[in-house]
Design a protein around this motif. Structure first.
Motif, short mmCIF file in Angstrom:
data_model
loop_
_atom_site.label_atom_id
_atom_site.label_comp_id
_atom_site.label_asym_id
_atom_site.label_seq_id
_atom_site.Cartn_x
_atom_site.Cartn_y
_atom_site.Cartn_z
N MET A 1 15.53 47.86 -14.28
CA MET A 1 14.16 47.74 -14.74
C MET A 1 13.22 47.68 -13.53
O MET A 1 13.37 46.82 -12.67
N LEU A 2 12.28 48.61 -13.48
CA LEU A 2 11.30 48.64 -12.39
C LEU A 2 10.08 47.84 -12.83
O LEU A 2 9.40 48.20 -13.79
N ARG A 3 9.79 46.75 -12.14
CA ARG A 3 8.65 45.90 -12.49
C ARG A 3 7.50 46.19 -11.53
O ARG A 3 7.66 46.07 -10.32
N VAL A 4 6.35 46.52 -12.10
CA VAL A 4 5.18 46.90 -11.32
C VAL A 4 4.00 46.02 -11.73
O VAL A 4 3.78 45.79 -12.92
N ALA A 5 3.26 45.55 -10.75
CA ALA A 5 1.98 44.88 -11.01
C ALA A 5 0.86 45.84 -10.69
O ALA A 5 0.86 46.49 -9.64
N VAL A 6 -0.09 45.95 -11.60
CA VAL A 6 -1.31 46.71 -11.36
C VAL A 6 -2.44 45.70 -11.28
O VAL A 6 -2.68 44.96 -12.25
N VAL A 7 -3.12 45.63 -10.16
CA VAL A 7 -4.17 44.64 -9.95
C VAL A 7 -5.51 45.29 -10.27
O VAL A 7 -6.01 46.13 -9.52
N PRO A 27 13.20 55.65 -16.66
CA PRO A 27 13.10 55.32 -18.08
C PRO A 27 12.62 53.91 -18.39
O PRO A 27 12.01 53.70 -19.43
N ASP A 28 12.88 52.94 -17.54
CA ASP A 28 12.53 51.56 -17.89
C ASP A 28 11.59 50.98 -16.85
O ASP A 28 12.00 50.33 -15.89
N VAL A 29 10.31 51.22 -17.05
CA VAL A 29 9.27 50.67 -16.18
C VAL A 29 8.48 49.64 -16.98
O VAL A 29 8.02 49.92 -18.09
N ARG A 30 8.34 48.45 -16.44
CA ARG A 30 7.54 47.40 -17.06
C ARG A 30 6.34 47.11 -16.17
O ARG A 30 6.51 46.91 -14.96
N VAL A 31 5.16 47.10 -16.76
CA VAL A 31 3.93 46.95 -15.99
C VAL A 31 3.17 45.71 -16.46
O VAL A 31 2.94 45.54 -17.66
N GLU A 91 7.00 39.59 -3.50
CA GLU A 91 8.13 38.73 -3.84
C GLU A 91 8.35 38.66 -5.36
O GLU A 91 9.41 38.26 -5.83
N LEU A 92 7.30 39.04 -6.12
CA LEU A 92 7.36 38.94 -7.58
C LEU A 92 7.59 40.28 -8.27
O LEU A 92 8.05 40.31 -9.41
N PRO A 395 12.10 37.94 -9.21
CA PRO A 395 12.36 37.04 -10.34
C PRO A 395 12.53 37.81 -11.64
O PRO A 395 11.93 38.88 -11.83
N ASP A 396 13.32 37.25 -12.54
CA ASP A 396 13.50 37.88 -13.85
C ASP A 396 12.21 37.86 -14.66
O ASP A 396 11.97 38.75 -15.47
N ASP A 397 11.39 36.83 -14.46
CA ASP A 397 10.17 36.68 -15.26
C ASP A 397 8.99 36.41 -14.33
O ASP A 397 8.73 35.26 -13.96
N PRO A 398 8.24 37.45 -13.93
CA PRO A 398 7.09 37.24 -13.05
C PRO A 398 6.04 36.30 -13.65
O PRO A 398 5.34 35.59 -12.92
#
Length: 452
Positions: A1-7, A27-31, A91-92, A395-398
Motif C-alpha cells: 500500500m502506497l500512502r501519500v499525503a497531499v498538503v 493498484p493500492d494508493v491511499r491518499v 516519517e509518516l 506507521p500503519d495508521d498515519p
C-alpha cells in the motif's frame, strides 16, 4: 500500500489526489489530503466571489474526489510553520505532495503603502469570503472613494463587490458581518486602475461584462485613455479575449451616463507612485499616479505627468507570490519550490518522496482548470517512483501518528458537521447557507460530529 499525503485541499491538491487513485499502474494508493483549515476546497471556498455560484459549484466535483474510498480529508493539520516539518512528514508517509498555493500578495513598493486604509485585495477577499484568519471588523467601508490597483479578475471581483448592493448579495453564503458592512457602505466611487492599456488587461470578458450588469452602478471609462492603446483602434490582431474586452470598453465609452448611485471607473495607463495621507497623517486620502505611455514593444514608460485620485480605501491586486515552507527549498526570485516535473529538487537533485503541484510548483499562473494537467504530471512522476518509495517503513495508521504529534485533525464527518451548522446559521438569519467566519465557531461545529 502506497500512502501519500497531499498538503492542501484546493483544486491542485484534490486533482493530485484524483490522479493518484484513478490511475492503474499502482493498484493500492491511499491518499490523505491535509489542510491547515478545518474546511476543504481552498480558494474555491475562500477565493471565489460569493456571487459566482457557477464557479463555486466546482466544490461538488472536488467533494466527489474527497469522498473516494481511498481518499481521506483531514483538516486542522498544520504542516510547516508551527507544525509538522517536511522531515517528520516523510516519517509518516511514503510520499508528500505540497499544494500550498501562493499565499501572499505582491506589494507595490511605493511610499505610503502601509497607511491605514491600504490593504491587499487578498485581505478584502478573505474578509468577504469568511476566511477564519481574516479580521471580521477590518472593513467598515466608511470610505466614499475606493481605488483598486490592478486590472485582473481579482480586481474586477473586488470592484464588483464594492459596487454591488447588499440586497443582491443576501442570497449568497457571504458572512453576516461582511453583508452588514456592505449594507452600511458609503462607497460611491470605485476606481480600478491599470498601468498598461485596455488591450493588455488580464480580466476575462465575462468578468468585465458583469460590471456593466450591476443594477445600482454604472461603468465609466475615459475615451482618451482607451485611444492611447495602439490596439484599440484596430483590435483584430489581438487574442480573442483581449479583442472582446476592447469591444466591451468601446461600447461603454459611447454610452451616455445613467445617473446611478455608484460608479465604477476603469482607468488605464496610470502607474501608482505614492499613497498620500490625509490631514490626520496616518490614513490614506489619495493615490498619486504617473501617466504612462506605450513604448512600442508591449510595455509602458513613464511620461513625467502625474494625477491624483482621492481615495479613503486602497486595495492592491497586482499578483500573488508563493511563500517559503520551512524545511523545503525555495526559489526567492520565482516564488516557487525548485522542481522537475513536480519532483522537489534539493541541491539540484530530486528529493525522494517530496513533490509539488499547483502554484507553488509553477508560479501563480493559469485558471482553476490549469491545475489538472499540472497535478497529473506530478502524480505520474510520483507513481513512477513508487517502487523505491515503498521501501521505506512508515506507521500503519498515519492518523493516529498525527494525533500523537499533537495535531487535532478534523475528518470528513467534522467538515459535514460544519456544513450543517452553516445551513442552520443561514436559516436562523432568514438567508440560505451562511459561512461561519471564525476558528472557534468552525471547530465547535466540527466537534459536534465527534459528540454525536
Amino acid at each position: 500500500m502506497l500512502r501519500v499525503a497531499v498538503v492542501g485541499s484546493g483544486p491542485s491538491g484534490v486533482y493530485t489526489a484524483q490522479s493518484l487513485v484513478e490511475q492503474q499502474s499502482v493498484p493500492d494508493v491511499r491518499v490523505q489530503v491535509l489542510d491547515r483549515l478545518p474546511c476543504p476546497y481552498g480558494l474555491v471556498r475562500y477565493g471565489v466571489a460569493p456571487d459566482h455560484e457557477k464557479i463555486k459549484s466546482l466544490q461538488n466535483t472536488l467533494r466527489t474526489v474527497l469522498e473516494h474510498p481511498r481518499v481521506e480529508f483531514l483538516g486542522n493539520v498544520r504542516v510547516g510553520e508551527g507544525g509538522l516539518t517536511p522531515e517528520r512528514m516523510l516519517e509518516l508517509y511514503h510520499a508528500v505532495v505540497y499544494c500550498v498555493g501562493a499565499a501572499t500578495d505582491r506589494r507595490l513598493g511605493v511610499p505610503g503603502e502601509s497607511l491605514a486604509g491600504s490593504y491587499s485585495a487578498t485581505e478584502f477577499v478573505s474578509w468577504y469570503s469568511a476566511h477564519p484568519d481574516a479580521d471580521a471588523a477590518a472593513f467598515p467601508l466608511d470610505a466614499r472613494s475606493a481605488v483598486v490597483i490592478g486590472v485582473g479578475n481579482v480586481a474586477v471581483d473586488v470592484a464588483r463587490i464594492l459596487a454591488r448592493g447588499a440586497d443582491e448579495l443576501a442570497p449568497t453564503d457571504m458572512p453576516q458581518g461582511a453583508l452588514g458592512a456592505l449594507a452600511d457602505s458609503r462607497v460611491e466611487e470605485v476606481h480600478m486602475v491599470g498601468r498598461r492599456g485596455p488591450a493588455q488587461a488580464k480580466f476575462t470578458t465575462k468578468e468585465l461584462r458583469e460590471l456593466g450588469a450591476l443594477p445600482g452602478a454604472e461603468v465609466a471609462v475615459h475615451p482618451d485613455e482607451l485611444t492611447l492603446d495602439p490596439a484599440f483602434a484596430d483590435p483584430s490582431g489581438l487574442p480573442a479575449v483581449n479583442r472582446r474586452n476592447v469591444e466591451v470598453l468601446r461600447g461603454w465609452a459611447q454610452a451616455p451616463p445613467r445617473g446611478l448611485a455608484r460608479r465604477v471607473h476603469l482607468r488605464f495607463f496610470l502607474q501608482p507612485v505614492a499613497l498620500l495621507a490625509g490631514p490626520e497623517g496616518d490614513r490614506v486620502a489619495a493615490v498619486r499616479f504617473e501617466r504612462t505611455a506605450p513604448d512600442g514593444q508591449g510595455a509602458v514608460v513613464g511620461t513625467g505627468r502625474f494625477e491624483e485620485i482621492g481615495a479613503q480605501l486602497v486595495l492592491r491586486s497586482v499578483g500573488y507570490r508563493g511563500t517559503p515552507l520551512p524545511g523545503l527549498p525555495f526559489d526567492e526570485e520565482r516564488g516557487t519550490v525548485p522542481n522537475a516535473a513536480g519532483r522537489v529538487l534539493r541541491d539540484g537533485s530530486p528529493a525522494p518522496g517530496e513533490y509539488v503541484a499547483g502554484w507553488i510548483k509553477r508560479g501563480p499562473t493559469g485558471v482553476i482548470g490549469t491545475n489538472r494537467p499540472c497535478a497529473k504530471e506530478t502524480a505520474t512522476a510520483l507513481l513512477a517512483d513508487a517502487p523505491s518509495l515503498l521501501e521505506r517503513r512508515i506507521p500503519d495508521d498515519p492518523l493516529e501518528a498525527l494525533r500523537r504529534l499533537g495535531q487535532e485533525p478534523v475528518a470528513w464527518h467534522g467538515w459535514r458537521s460544519i456544513e450543517a451548522a452553516e445551513a442552520e446559521l443561514g436559516q436562523s438569519l432568514g438567508r440560505t447557507t451562511v459561512k461561519i467566519s471564525d476558528w472557534a465557531g468552525l471547530l465547535e461545529a466540527a466537534r459536534r460530529a465527534a459528540a454525536s
